[in-house]
Design an enzyme around this catalytic site. Structure first.
Site, PDB file in Angstrom:
ATOM      1  N   PRO A   1      -9.518  26.494 -24.113  1.00 40.46           N
ATOM      2  CG  PRO A   1      -7.858  25.143 -24.985  1.00 40.46           C
ATOM      3  CD  PRO A   1      -8.661  25.378 -23.748  1.00 40.46           C
ATOM      4  CD  GLU A   2     -14.442  30.473 -25.938  1.00 39.47           C
ATOM      5  OE1 GLU A   2     -15.343  30.667 -26.755  1.00 39.47           O
ATOM      6  OE2 GLU A   2     -14.284  31.178 -24.924  1.00 39.47           O
TER       7      GLU A   2
ATOM      8  NE  ARG B   1     -16.261  29.477 -17.375  1.00 43.32           N
ATOM      9  CZ  ARG B   1     -15.658  29.199 -18.528  1.00 43.32           C
ATOM     10  NH1 ARG B   1     -16.098  28.218 -19.292  1.00 43.32           N
ATOM     11  NH2 ARG B   1     -14.603  29.887 -18.931  1.00 43.32           N
TER      12      ARG B   1
ATOM     13  CG  ASN C   1     -17.597  32.734 -20.148  1.00 48.58           C
ATOM     14  OD1 ASN C   1     -18.802  32.893 -20.380  1.00 48.58           O
ATOM     15  ND2 ASN C   1     -16.979  33.299 -19.125  1.00 48.58           N
TER      16      ASN C   1
ATOM     17  CE  LYS D   1     -15.569  24.823 -25.443  1.00 46.90           C
ATOM     18  NZ  LYS D   1     -15.883  25.174 -24.040  1.00 46.90           N
TER      19      LYS D   1
END
Ligand SMILES: [Zn+2]
Length: 257
Positions: free
Chosen positions: A2-3, A247, A161, A51
């Site tokens: 989750p962002e 990433r 990401n 977050k």
């Protein structure tokens, strides 16, 4: 993972837990002591930061939750429904239950503990108290690639990401470029894009960066311009991938330099 928009949206949704004493329990048992500390207290403040989520209780304690890669909250309109056995924390009112499953962090902190966590977090584009100038200064002086710096939660909070890739595409910047090669105007535009894109995602409940009339019915696989796309949804060029900051980065070679 989750962002930041997920956590800000969740903070909004958890407002329904406010107003009276909460029943806190740990059906799984792993958080039994923490749940006991706040059981019977009422929820006074809901504070999303990047977050991280902090729930300020009337006892003066704060529940600190980070969802990590797997964590999620479930909602039950009937709080009498039995929780799944893996629920780390259930918070319930007489009207509703919220169940936390598989967080990477679930702990009780005092005020100093909260400050220790937030001291390590960079500015959050979704918070109204964010010091934008400090955020831009931190980015402009970073020695690393912009695509690496954006994922570092001590530089900016809440960018994951998807936002990294979509925001860099929106400003036409290759993620491998060094922060120091980006001028102030470009960084300010990047900040504005992140602020707008993340704010829209809070409203939508998901990340949709394509410009379509019926946003919420867009399939997940077609919701982004470059992230996990074969070809750029702006110009059609084949999207190239590489690892940046650990990433996968998705880049439109025609538009990002
Ligand atoms: Zn393109």
């Amino acid at each position: 993972m989750p962002e930041g928009h997920t956590i800000h949206r969740l903070a909004r949704d958890l407002e329904e837990l406010r107003g009276g004493p909460l029943r806190a329990s740990s059906p799984q048992g792993r958080f039994a002591d923490g749940a006991a500390l706040v059981d019977g207290a009422s929820l006074e403040r809901i504070e999303p930061y990047g977050k991280h989520l902090f729930l300020g209780m009337s006892t003066g304690d704060h529940l600190h939750v980070h969802l990590g890669m797997q964590g999620t909250w479930l909602r039950y309109a009937d709080p009498a429904v039995a929780p799944r056995p893996q629920v780390r924390l259930r918070l319930a009112t007489p009207e509703v239950a919220r169940d936390l499953i598989a967080p990477s962090v679930c702990e009780v902190l005092d005020g100093d503990g909260v400050r220790r966590v937030t001291a390590g977090l960079g500015p959050d584009p979704l918070r109204s108290d964010t010091d934008v100038a400090a955020a831009l200064t931190a980015l402009s002086s970073d020695q690393r690639a912009i695509g690496t710096a954006l994922l570092d939660q001590s530089v900016l909070s809440g960018v994951g990401n998807v936002f990294r890739n979509e925001a860099l595409h929106a400003v036409g910047v290759d993620p491998r470029r060094s922060c120091r090669s980006l001028d102030g105007d470009l960084l300010a535009r990047l900040w504005d894009v992140l602020h707008r894109m993340m704010g829209q995602a809070v409203e939508d409940g998901r990340i949709i960066t394509v410009d379509v009339p019926d946003r919420l019915s867009t399939p997940e696989s077609q919701s982004r311009r470059v992230y996990k796309q074969q070809s750029c949804r702006d110009c059609g060029a084949l999207v190239t991938t590489m690892t940046v900051g650990g990433r996968t980065a998705y880049v439109c070679p025609a538009e990002q330099t």
